[in-house]
Design a protein around this motif. Structure first.
Motif, PDB file in Angstrom:
ATOM      1  N   THR A  37       0.809  -1.222   0.000  1.00 42.54           N
ATOM      2  CA  THR A  37       0.000   0.000   0.000  1.00 42.54           C
ATOM      3  C   THR A  37       0.840   1.269   0.000  1.00 42.54           C
ATOM      4  OG1 THR A  37      -1.862  -1.120   1.063  1.00 42.54           O
ATOM      5  CG2 THR A  37      -1.802   1.279   1.193  1.00 42.54           C
ATOM      6  N   PRO A  38       1.776   1.469   0.958  1.00 46.35           N
ATOM      7  CA  PRO A  38       2.545   2.725   0.932  1.00 46.35           C
ATOM      8  C   PRO A  38       3.399   2.894  -0.310  1.00 46.35           C
ATOM      9  CG  PRO A  38       3.450   1.195   2.558  1.00 46.35           C
ATOM     10  CD  PRO A  38       2.141   0.635   2.121  1.00 46.35           C
ATOM     11  N   LEU A  83      -3.613   7.213 -12.436  1.00 45.76           N
ATOM     12  CA  LEU A  83      -4.213   7.338 -11.112  1.00 45.76           C
ATOM     13  C   LEU A  83      -5.544   6.591 -11.048  1.00 45.76           C
ATOM     14  CD1 LEU A  83      -4.235   8.569  -8.266  1.00 45.76           C
ATOM     15  CD2 LEU A  83      -5.294  10.613  -9.254  1.00 45.76           C
ATOM     16  N   MET A  84      -6.368   6.726 -12.085  1.00 49.67           N
ATOM     17  CA  MET A  84      -7.645   6.011 -12.126  1.00 49.67           C
ATOM     18  C   MET A  84      -7.428   4.506 -12.107  1.00 49.67           C
ATOM     19  SD  MET A  84      -9.725   8.189 -15.016  1.00 49.67           S
ATOM     20  CE  MET A  84      -9.535   9.967 -15.105  1.00 49.67           C
ATOM     21  N   LEU A  85      -6.455   4.047 -12.892  1.00 59.09           N
ATOM     22  CA  LEU A  85      -6.186   2.614 -12.984  1.00 59.09           C
ATOM     23  C   LEU A  85      -5.715   2.059 -11.647  1.00 59.09           C
ATOM     24  CD1 LEU A  85      -5.743  -0.016 -14.522  1.00 59.09           C
ATOM     25  CD2 LEU A  85      -3.520   0.870 -15.249  1.00 59.09           C
ATOM     26  N   VAL A  86      -4.747   2.716 -11.023  1.00 57.06           N
ATOM     27  CA  VAL A  86      -4.207   2.226  -9.757  1.00 57.06           C
ATOM     28  C   VAL A  86      -5.263   2.294  -8.657  1.00 57.06           C
ATOM     29  CG1 VAL A  86      -2.458   2.617  -7.984  1.00 57.06           C
ATOM     30  CG2 VAL A  86      -1.860   2.850 -10.394  1.00 57.06           C
ATOM     31  N   ALA A  87      -6.008   3.394  -8.595  1.00 51.52           N
ATOM     32  CA  ALA A  87      -7.027   3.535  -7.554  1.00 51.52           C
ATOM     33  C   ALA A  87      -8.104   2.463  -7.676  1.00 51.52           C
ATOM     34  CB  ALA A  87      -7.656   4.926  -7.618  1.00 51.52           C
ATOM     35  N   SER A  88      -8.568   2.213  -8.892  1.00 48.73           N
ATOM     36  CA  SER A  88      -9.593   1.188  -9.083  1.00 48.73           C
ATOM     37  C   SER A  88      -9.052  -0.197  -8.766  1.00 48.73           C
ATOM     38  CB  SER A  88     -10.133   1.237 -10.510  1.00 48.73           C
ATOM     39  OG  SER A  88      -9.110   0.963 -11.455  1.00 48.73           O
ATOM     40  N   SER A  89      -7.809  -0.471  -9.143  1.00 47.39           N
ATOM     41  CA  SER A  89      -7.212  -1.780  -8.867  1.00 47.39           C
ATOM     42  C   SER A  89      -7.018  -1.999  -7.377  1.00 47.39           C
ATOM     43  CB  SER A  89      -5.864  -1.905  -9.594  1.00 47.39           C
ATOM     44  OG  SER A  89      -6.026  -1.787 -10.984  1.00 47.39           O
ATOM     45  N   MET A  90      -6.536  -0.990  -6.672  1.00 53.09           N
ATOM     46  CA  MET A  90      -6.348  -1.123  -5.231  1.00 53.09           C
ATOM     47  C   MET A  90      -7.682  -1.232  -4.504  1.00 53.09           C
ATOM     48  SD  MET A  90      -3.139  -1.307  -4.590  1.00 53.09           S
ATOM     49  CE  MET A  90      -3.049  -0.927  -2.834  1.00 53.09           C
ATOM     50  N   TRP A 129      -7.989   7.243  -0.617  1.00 52.72           N
ATOM     51  CA  TRP A 129      -7.716   7.727  -1.968  1.00 52.72           C
ATOM     52  C   TRP A 129      -8.147   9.170  -2.169  1.00 52.72           C
ATOM     53  CZ3 TRP A 129      -4.409   5.739  -5.204  1.00 52.72           C
ATOM     54  CH2 TRP A 129      -3.984   4.438  -4.966  1.00 52.72           C
ATOM     55  N   THR A 130      -8.980   9.693  -1.293  1.00 51.84           N
ATOM     56  CA  THR A 130      -9.234  11.138  -1.314  1.00 51.84           C
ATOM     57  C   THR A 130      -7.973  11.889  -0.910  1.00 51.84           C
ATOM     58  OG1 THR A 130     -11.592  10.866  -0.829  1.00 51.84           O
ATOM     59  CG2 THR A 130     -10.614  13.008  -0.346  1.00 51.84           C
ATOM     60  N   ALA A 131      -7.304  11.373   0.122  1.00 50.01           N
ATOM     61  CA  ALA A 131      -6.039  11.990   0.539  1.00 50.01           C
ATOM     62  C   ALA A 131      -4.990  11.871  -0.559  1.00 50.01           C
ATOM     63  CB  ALA A 131      -5.548  11.331   1.831  1.00 50.01           C
ATOM     64  N   PRO A 174     -10.883   8.728  -5.333  1.00 48.75           N
ATOM     65  CA  PRO A 174     -11.844   7.972  -4.526  1.00 48.75           C
ATOM     66  C   PRO A 174     -13.027   7.444  -5.325  1.00 48.75           C
ATOM     67  CG  PRO A 174     -11.990  10.319  -4.040  1.00 48.75           C
ATOM     68  CD  PRO A 174     -10.753  10.116  -4.852  1.00 48.75           C
ATOM     69  N   VAL A 175     -13.433   8.155  -6.379  1.00 48.41           N
ATOM     70  CA  VAL A 175     -14.517   7.646  -7.218  1.00 48.41           C
ATOM     71  C   VAL A 175     -14.116   6.317  -7.854  1.00 48.41           C
ATOM     72  CG1 VAL A 175     -15.803   8.049  -9.347  1.00 48.41           C
ATOM     73  CG2 VAL A 175     -15.588   9.879  -7.672  1.00 48.41           C
ATOM     74  N   CYS A 176     -12.926   6.274  -8.452  1.00 42.62           N
ATOM     75  CA  CYS A 176     -12.479   5.050  -9.122  1.00 42.62           C
ATOM     76  C   CYS A 176     -12.178   3.938  -8.135  1.00 42.62           C
ATOM     77  CB  CYS A 176     -11.240   5.346  -9.969  1.00 42.62           C
ATOM     78  SG  CYS A 176     -11.576   6.416 -11.398  1.00 42.62           S
ATOM     79  N   SER A 177     -11.631   4.271  -6.975  1.00 37.13           N
ATOM     80  CA  SER A 177     -11.343   3.228  -5.984  1.00 37.13           C
ATOM     81  C   SER A 177     -12.628   2.613  -5.451  1.00 37.13           C
ATOM     82  CB  SER A 177     -10.523   3.812  -4.832  1.00 37.13           C
ATOM     83  OG  SER A 177     -11.267   4.766  -4.095  1.00 37.13           O
ATOM     84  N   THR A 178     -13.662   3.420  -5.270  1.00 35.15           N
ATOM     85  CA  THR A 178     -14.941   2.895  -4.786  1.00 35.15           C
ATOM     86  C   THR A 178     -15.614   2.052  -5.861  1.00 35.15           C
ATOM     87  OG1 THR A 178     -15.177   4.900  -3.431  1.00 35.15           O
ATOM     88  CG2 THR A 178     -17.120   3.511  -3.698  1.00 35.15           C
ATOM     89  N   VAL A 179     -15.520   2.485  -7.109  1.00 33.40           N
ATOM     90  CA  VAL A 179     -16.061   1.681  -8.208  1.00 33.40           C
ATOM     91  C   VAL A 179     -15.330   0.342  -8.283  1.00 33.40           C
ATOM     92  CG1 VAL A 179     -16.285   1.531 -10.715  1.00 33.40           C
ATOM     93  CG2 VAL A 179     -16.865   3.654  -9.548  1.00 33.40           C
ATOM     94  N   GLY A 180     -13.997   0.369  -8.158  1.00 35.17           N
ATOM     95  CA  GLY A 180     -13.229  -0.867  -8.160  1.00 35.17           C
ATOM     96  C   GLY A 180     -13.608  -1.781  -7.016  1.00 35.17           C
ATOM     97  N   LEU A 181     -13.848  -1.207  -5.844  1.00 30.39           N
ATOM     98  CA  LEU A 181     -14.277  -2.001  -4.693  1.00 30.39           C
ATOM     99  C   LEU A 181     -15.618  -2.672  -4.958  1.00 30.39           C
ATOM    100  CD1 LEU A 181     -14.113  -2.867  -1.681  1.00 30.39           C
ATOM    101  CD2 LEU A 181     -15.192  -0.692  -1.122  1.00 30.39           C
TER     102      LEU A 181
END
Length: 274
Positions: A37-38, A83-90, A129-131, A174-181
């Motif tokens: 993660t870090p 950023l969208m790709l990594v956030a959604s994947s994570m 992911w907002t941060a 955060p939008v893409c990470s939540t969609v990925g989740l």
């Protein structure tokens, strides 16, 4: 002959249901305990900010003012698509990792309220992911403007459209990470979830144009197209023959995608055995 005194019967006391803040703490521990993660967050932020610096430097010799630089240099598509790709994947891995390891059985046994577990995961993932998005977006703006300051073409943060572009670029994470989740909970397979996220968030918008009304409507309903409208297309050409998305409509897209995917995910986990 002695008699044993009867021992008092102990009645098992049911454990109190987990509070939502306890679920948030548990999900935060899970994310923080992952060594990747870090490193993933740090490398992603550096790449996004670096892409803004490279885009600004490559255009530094041309252009005549702030309007020639800021929308495309401070927020280049290459950096923010990454950023969208990594956030959604994570975000997807936050859910999929528990299914692949079998930990989800332990989680659901400890917390029968599966919908609350999904919402806790979404809250922690979105906050993280907002941060990350805020740091990346602010850093992109500051780096690009520091470079542009050399030719007196920099603009203040209060310049028209800057705050909107900064906010849109920060919130796309955060939008893409939540969609990925949400997709991860629905699909429960790492590779399939990642491919679906890439297709929906990055590839699908390129299949539609703005020349026809129906095609433009489909494209404008996708996250990356909404980000482009908010972060780059500050003042669409009024003489263009294409159909341009509206700013309020793009913000609605930002809100609906995570809400719909989370609603489907909560509905799915309540219907499944595990």
């Amino acid at each position: 002959m002695t008699t044993l005194a009867s021992l008092p019967r102990t009645v098992p006391v049911a454990a109190p249901p987990a509070r939502f803040r306890d679920l948030l703490a548990a999900e935060w521990i899970k994310i923080r305990s992952l060594r990747s993660t870090p490193w993933t967050v740090a490398l992603t932020v550096l790449f996004v900010i670096g892409s803004a610096a490279v885009a600004t430097l490559s255009d530094h010799a041309g252009g005549s003012g702030p309007a020639d630089f800021l929308p495309f240099d401070a927020y280049p598509p290459a950096g923010y698509w990454t950023l969208m790709l990594v956030a959604s994947s994570m975000g997807a891995l936050t859910a999929v990792s528990e299914y692949s390891s079998g930990l989800i059985r332990t989680t659901t046994a400890a917390v029968p309220a599966r919908g609350s577990v999904v919402l806790a995961k979404a809250a922690v993932t979105a906050a993280l992911w907002t941060a990350v998005g805020t740091v990346a977006s602010t850093g992109s703006f500051l780096v690009s403007q520091a470079i542009l300051n050399g030719r007196h073409a920099d603009v203040a943060i209060t310049h028209l459209g800057v705050l909107r572009a900064l906010a849109a670029s920060a919130l796309v994470a955060p939008v893409c990470s939540t969609v990925g989740l949400g997709l991860g909970v629905l699909i429960r397979h790492a590779a399939a979830t990642t491919l679906t996220s890439v297709f929906v968030l990055l590839m699908l918008p390129t299949m539609f144009s703005e020349s026809n009304r129906w095609s433009a409507d489909v494209k404008h309903a996708l996250v990356s197209a909404a980000w482009k409208r908010l972060a780059q297309n500050w003042e669409p050409d009024p003489g263009s023959l294409g159909y341009t998305a509206t700013v309020p409509g793009s913000w609605i897209v930002y809100a609906l995608w995570p809400l719909v995917t989370l609603a489907l995910a909560v509905f799915a986990v309540r219907r499944r055995d595990v």
